[in-house]
Design a protein around this motif. Structure first.
Motif, PDB file in Angstrom:
ATOM      1  N   LYS A 237       2.182  -9.069  -3.949  1.00  0.00           N
ATOM      2  CA  LYS A 237       0.833  -9.630  -3.817  1.00  0.00           C
ATOM      3  C   LYS A 237       0.208  -9.155  -2.511  1.00  0.00           C
ATOM      4  CE  LYS A 237       1.088 -12.338  -7.471  1.00  0.00           C
ATOM      5  NZ  LYS A 237       0.248 -12.102  -8.659  1.00  0.00           N
ATOM      6  N   GLY A 238      -1.090  -9.416  -2.363  1.00  0.00           N
ATOM      7  CA  GLY A 238      -1.774  -9.075  -1.122  1.00  0.00           C
ATOM      8  C   GLY A 238      -1.544 -10.130  -0.053  1.00  0.00           C
ATOM      9  N   PRO A 239      -1.699  -9.770   1.232  1.00  0.00           N
ATOM     10  CA  PRO A 239      -1.593 -10.767   2.304  1.00  0.00           C
ATOM     11  C   PRO A 239      -2.676 -11.838   2.159  1.00  0.00           C
ATOM     12  CG  PRO A 239      -1.466  -8.527   3.188  1.00  0.00           C
ATOM     13  CD  PRO A 239      -1.902  -8.408   1.757  1.00  0.00           C
TER      14      PRO A 239
ATOM     15  N   GLN B 166       2.569 -13.340   2.592  1.00  0.00           N
ATOM     16  CA  GLN B 166       2.532 -12.343   1.528  1.00  0.00           C
ATOM     17  C   GLN B 166       3.692 -12.576   0.578  1.00  0.00           C
ATOM     18  OE1 GLN B 166       2.744  -8.180   2.724  1.00  0.00           O
ATOM     19  NE2 GLN B 166       1.705  -7.526   0.853  1.00  0.00           N
TER      20      GLN B 166
END
Lengths: 112, 114
Positions: free
Chosen positions: A42-44, A38
């Motif tokens: 931001k998203g994983p 991540q």
């Protein structure tokens, strides 16, 4: 006791080093294991996933699962500044529930 | 193949307002999840769904509602927003079947309640 334990770091290494990231867990029903990267804000992003014990390699990344010790690892070889991120481990049982269990993440910085 | 998409990316709400966070996946996954992520606290499950028409509470469901009328969409509703709901919200989906149990995440919605 948390289901999944992960050292939050922070971890700081020089470029080119081998990085070892680890998680321990308590529930022997966990059979499917994942690592996410991540970046900040931001998203994983799914990096690797493995089923049961053993090793899995993908480029510079190796995921290792030791179910007897309830311990999983992610190794990063030849680490790059672009690997600087937070790494989350996750795991799930296959037939006894639908949820995923996450570590709190390890923050990694690779110094050029 | 866009994966999991979320809208909006950012939102500021006043206390007491309501809003819906949208989530769509195009991977034909039956399982969908909503998480919130607070600094240093990891991902906490709010609600999840095992298929259209079926939803269940996670660890922190209070103040939220969900619905799942189609396989693709899983919106999260916040009613009467409170400062404690300031967080980053992630939607995720998973096939959970055969040899594929991994979970895929959307880019997140950053929500501030003031």
């Amino acid at each position: 006791q948390k289901e999944v334990e992960q050292d939050p770091g922070p971890l700081s290494v020089p470029e080119g080093a081998i990085v070892s990231l680890n998680c321990t867990y308590s529930n022997s029903a966990f059979q499917y294991f994942m690592w996410y990267r991540q970046y900040s804000r931001k998203g994983p992003e799914l990096l690797m996933y493995t089923y049961s014990s053993g090793n899995k390699e993908d480029g510079r990344f190796t995921a290792q699962v030791d179910k007897s010790s309830k311990y999983i690892s992610l190794f990063i070889r030849d680490s790059q500044p672009s690997d600087s991120a937070t790494y989350l481990c996750a795991m799930t049982p296959l037939n006894t529930g639908n949820q995923f269990y996450f570590g709190t993440g390890t923050s990694l910085t690779v110094i050029p | 193949n866009a994966g999991v998409t979320q809208t909006p990316k950012f939102r500021i709400l006043k206390i007491g307002q309501s809003m819906t966070l949208q989530c769509t996946q195009d991977m034909n996954h039956n399982y969908m999840y909503w998480y919130r992520q607070d600094p240093g606290m990891g991902l906490k499950l709010i609600y999840y769904s095992v298929g259209a028409g079926i939803t269940d509470k996670g660890e922190v469901p209070n103040g939220y509602n969900v619905s799942r009328s189609t396989t693709e969409d899983f919106p999260l509703r916040l009613e009467l927003a409170a400062p404690s709901q300031t967080s980053v919200y992630f939607c995720a989906s998973s096939r959970r079947g055969g040899s594929s149990y991994e979970q895929y995440f959307g880019p997140g919605t950053r929500l501030t309640v003031t």
